[in-house]
Design an enzyme around this catalytic site. Structure first.
Site, PDB file in Angstrom:
ATOM      1  N   HIS A  17       0.843  -1.196   0.000  1.00 25.18           N
ATOM      2  CA  HIS A  17       0.000   0.000   0.000  1.00 25.18           C
ATOM      3  C   HIS A  17       0.880   1.249   0.000  1.00 25.18           C
ATOM      4  O   HIS A  17       2.113   1.156  -0.078  1.00 25.18           O
ATOM      5  CB  HIS A  17      -0.997  -0.025   1.166  1.00 25.18           C
ATOM      6  N   HIS A  20       3.989   1.377   2.375  1.00 21.75           N
ATOM      7  CA  HIS A  20       5.157   0.640   1.875  1.00 21.75           C
ATOM      8  C   HIS A  20       5.828   1.426   0.750  1.00 21.75           C
ATOM      9  O   HIS A  20       7.048   1.509   0.675  1.00 21.75           O
ATOM     10  CB  HIS A  20       4.745  -0.715   1.288  1.00 21.75           C
ATOM     11  N   CYS A 125      -0.786 -10.677  22.350  1.00 19.78           N
ATOM     12  CA  CYS A 125      -1.688 -10.171  21.311  1.00 19.78           C
ATOM     13  C   CYS A 125      -1.388 -10.902  20.009  1.00 19.78           C
ATOM     14  O   CYS A 125      -0.257 -10.858  19.511  1.00 19.78           O
ATOM     15  CB  CYS A 125      -1.536  -8.665  21.112  1.00 19.78           C
ATOM     16  N   CYS A 128      -0.294  -8.408  17.182  1.00 16.42           N
ATOM     17  CA  CYS A 128       1.081  -7.904  17.278  1.00 16.42           C
ATOM     18  C   CYS A 128       2.094  -9.043  17.204  1.00 16.42           C
ATOM     19  O   CYS A 128       3.278  -8.815  16.972  1.00 16.42           O
ATOM     20  CB  CYS A 128       1.301  -7.163  18.586  1.00 16.42           C
ATOM     21  N   CYS A 142      -5.259  -4.118  23.431  1.00 11.29           N
ATOM     22  CA  CYS A 142      -4.079  -3.736  22.662  1.00 11.29           C
ATOM     23  C   CYS A 142      -4.441  -2.462  21.905  1.00 11.29           C
ATOM     24  O   CYS A 142      -5.456  -2.423  21.205  1.00 11.29           O
ATOM     25  CB  CYS A 142      -3.699  -4.836  21.667  1.00 11.29           C
ATOM     26  N   HIS A 145      -4.788  -3.079  18.112  1.00 15.92           N
ATOM     27  CA  HIS A 145      -5.770  -4.028  17.586  1.00 15.92           C
ATOM     28  C   HIS A 145      -7.130  -3.968  18.270  1.00 15.92           C
ATOM     29  O   HIS A 145      -8.036  -4.695  17.895  1.00 15.92           O
ATOM     30  CB  HIS A 145      -5.190  -5.448  17.621  1.00 15.92           C
ATOM     31  N   LYS A 294      -5.846   7.087   9.711  1.00 17.31           N
ATOM     32  CA  LYS A 294      -4.724   6.218   9.385  1.00 17.31           C
ATOM     33  C   LYS A 294      -5.201   5.129   8.430  1.00 17.31           C
ATOM     34  O   LYS A 294      -6.243   4.520   8.632  1.00 17.31           O
ATOM     35  CB  LYS A 294      -4.149   5.585  10.655  1.00 17.31           C
ATOM     36  N   LYS A 297      -6.652  -1.653   6.437  1.00 19.66           N
ATOM     37  CA  LYS A 297      -7.450  -2.536   5.615  1.00 19.66           C
ATOM     38  C   LYS A 297      -8.891  -2.583   6.118  1.00 19.66           C
ATOM     39  O   LYS A 297      -9.835  -2.619   5.343  1.00 19.66           O
ATOM     40  CB  LYS A 297      -6.837  -3.940   5.671  1.00 19.66           C
TER      41      LYS A 297
HETATM   42 ZN   LIG Z   1      -1.943  -5.911  19.046  1.00 24.23          ZN
END
Ligand SMILES: [Zn+2]
Length: 647
Positions: A17, A20, A125, A128, A142, A145, A294, A297
């Protein structure tokens, strides 16, 4: 000098994306800049291919992990040529060479006593792929997430990261440029002010097999950090390859801020344990926000690099990302912003400068580079501006401040554009007595174009090839490919025939504008669409012009308009009194305006602006030289009675 620059190896649980693309454009631009400076450069990127998430993703697709990683890794490696990114090495963590080196390092570190077996109960997590500390949780979740981690107790291998905490703190203090920009250095030091925990580096095979087997215990695998980070060494032939020594001693990493901790803490402590010198620099950049959020996906605002290239062109994409983002800070991406930069900076400022300049040399000198006569003050001023630009460029590009480098270049573009206006080549061309001066002016302009071609090479590959060709210089000509050579003035050889210039940057229209113009064309009565008609469309007849009632008016009162930063309410005499609302509040204060004579369009249809009826329009010139819009009121060169006609 040698430069070794790396991007992170990208995790193949998702397709490439914009994030990157940006990291890799930065590393590519930097490597091209270093080559321009005469360095030997090695630029490495690649893909990280082990771990839970890969297995899950492969299962979702119904394929084996290896087949899955081959596909996604291929998407990365095939994206880079489209972005004119040319890495010297593309490394994959499933490469047998890499696996061998990871196992050697694990064995060495294990033998030295820095890896131990222990039980660990922690908050893990899945997203992560690591244990989180209590402190990192936000409302029990987290933060990345938005899910609570699971409590897991299992036997695993640990790396004694804590042992190297003080050594790392000392290193960061002793090397102020180790982590830049500074905000990230401070973030790392803040984290290091608390006791560091040891790093869990293994997973039991009962839970995960898609990793690299530990050389000292075949019931466990390693993945993520003790696998991925080591790519920076394996890619240059650690431990005994020819490339290793020379490159590792100058290594620089580029990363996005989400992987700051692994790169600024785990990796240096691993290197300490291996007995290797640390990398030289870690360059950390911010996030791209798409629609002010941000990119992710799950939100569905992911921007695909190949699609961006198809829509805007690769030169524009590279220019935009480097110009728009201040390295280290977050930035916003939108198609409006990229179209605006393309039209203003690229098509207008730079593209027009080139086409206009080359066209003048074609017209006045048959396309042959003239020999300059004696230089005047205005020529010296331009050369000084060029020197200033080159100095600034060299300084800030080396510090990863690409936006400042491009700003300096565009300031110079503005200087050259103004030089053309004030030198008036078209006036000089009218008269034989202006011949020598015209030669000097044209030569000065062409030299400026050559310098622009030189400094823009790391950023815009296709465009600078066209620019160089127009100036009759191939890509590898040192006058446009090596900064130390090319920065000198006067390298263009008089008598050389220029080549035709291909269009550098076509103007882009915003989607809705495109539709409008199509509709307008359809509505138009004229059915013929030959060239004469098109040209005529931009011209007004004298009769049309005569319809405008232009007059000299005197401003007798001026006041700000509430709730508008831009508008002023003016009372003018022309000669009768009338009210005009003018968008000049950012350029003139009301008291500045009283008593001035200006030129107005007196017969403009009245319009209501912020509730005030405006009768007419005040004319002003837009200064096109700088980045900021500046308006200058038009006036007459002597005093005339108010109400005098302008024609
Ligand atoms: Zn996480």
């Amino acid at each position: 000098m040698t430069t070794y620059i790396t991007t992170p190896i990208y995790y193949v649980n998702a397709q490439p994306h914009l994030g990157h693309a940006y990291t890799t454009i930065v590393a590519d631009t930097y490597s091209r800049f270093r080559r321009l400076c005469g360095d030997d450069v090695r630029f490495q990127t690649g893909t990280d291919e082990h771990g839970d998430k890969i297995v899950e993703a492969a299962e979702r697709e119904g394929v084996a992990p290896k087949e899955y990683v081959d596909t996604i890794s291929g998407m990365f490696s095939s994206t880079w040529p489209v972005l004119e990114i040319e890495p010297d090495n593309f490394i994959r963590t499933t490469d047998p060479d890499h696996i061998k080196v990871v196992q050697k390092i694990l064995q060495d570190v294990y033998d030295s006593g820095d890896i131990y077996f222990g039980e660990y109960t922690g908050l893990y997590c899945q997203g992560c792929e690591r244990y989180l500390t209590e402190k990192e949780l936000v409302d029990g979740n987290c933060p990345d997430h938005q899910k609570p981690p699971e409590e897991i107790a299992e036997k695993n291998y640990f790396f004694r990261m804590s042992k190297y905490q003080q050594q790392l703190i000392d290193h960061i203090h002793a090397h102020p440029e180790f982590i830049t920009p500074e905000r990230y250095k401070n973030e790392v030091l803040a984290f290091l002010s608390e006791p560091l925990e040891d790093l869990c580096i293994s997973r039991p095979k009962s839970r995960l097999t898609w990793g690299i087997e530990l050389p000292f215990d075949d019931k466990f695998v390693t993945y993520v950090w003790f696998d991925a980070l080591i790519n920076y060494l394996t890619g240059i032939g650690y431990p005994d390859g020819d490339l290793f020594e020379g490159n590792w001693s100058v290594a620089e990493h580029v990363i996005a801020k989400d992987i700051l901790k692994p790169h600024a803490i785990y990796w240096p402590t691993m290197l300490f344990s291996m007995g290797l010198p640390l990398y030289q620099k870690l360059h950390v950049h911010g996030y791209w926000n798409v629609d002010n959020t941000k990119m992710s996906k799950s939100i569905g605002n992911v921007v695909r690099p190949k699609e961006l290239v198809a829509a805007y062109g690769v030169d524009t994409l590279r220019y935009f990302t480097l110009r728009e983002m201040s390295f280290g800070l977050d930035s916003s991406f939108s198609s409006e912003a990229i179209v605006a930069r393309q039209n203003a900076d690229l098509a207008n400022d730079l593209g027009n400068l080139f086409s206009r300049a080359i066209a003048m040399v074609q017209k006045y000198r048959g396309g042959v580079i003239p020999a300059p006569g004696s230089y005047t003050d205005s020529d010296s001023d331009l050369r000084q501006a060029a020197e200033k630009m080159l100095g600034r460029y060299e300084e800030v590009m080396g510090q990863f401040n690409f936006h400042l480098g491009l700003q300096a270049i565009w300031e110079f573009v503005g200087v050259v554009n103004r030089y053309i206006v004030t030198s008036e080549p078209w006036t000089l061309a009218k008269d034989e007595s202006g011949k020598e001066r015209l030669d000097t002016v044209l030569y000065t302009i062409l030299e400026s174009l050559r310098l622009l071609t030189l400094v823009l090479r790391p950023v815009m590959i296709g465009a600078t090839v066209k620019m160089g060709q127009a100036l009759a210089m191939p890509k590898d000509d040192a006058r446009i490919s090596l900064l130390a050579v090319g920065r000198q003035w006067g390298l263009l050889e008089p008598g050389t025939q220029l080549q035709a210039l291909e269009t550098l940057f076509p103007r882009l229209e915003k989607e809705e504008k495109k539709e409008q113009s199509v509709k307008q064309t359809k509505k138009g009565k004229k059915k013929k669409a030959d060239v004469t008609d098109v040209a005529d469309d931009n011209l007004v007849s004298f009769d049309d012009f005569k319809k405008l009632d232009l007059r000299v008016a005197e401003i007798v009162a001026a006041e700000p308009i509430k709730k508008s930063d831009r508008l002023l309410k003016l009372t003018v005499k022309a000669p009768e009194e009338r009210t005009i609302v003018a968008g000049i509040a950012e350029h003139y204060s009301p008291e500045d305006l009283i008593g001035r004579q200006v030129i107005i369009v007196a017969n403009l249809k009245p319009a209501k602006l912020m509730g005030i009826e405006s009768n007419g329009m005040v004319l002003a010139a837009k200064d096109i030289s700088g980045e900021k819009e500046i308006l200058l009121l038009t006036t007459v060169s002597g005093s005339v009675p108010t109400g005098s006609n302008v024609a």
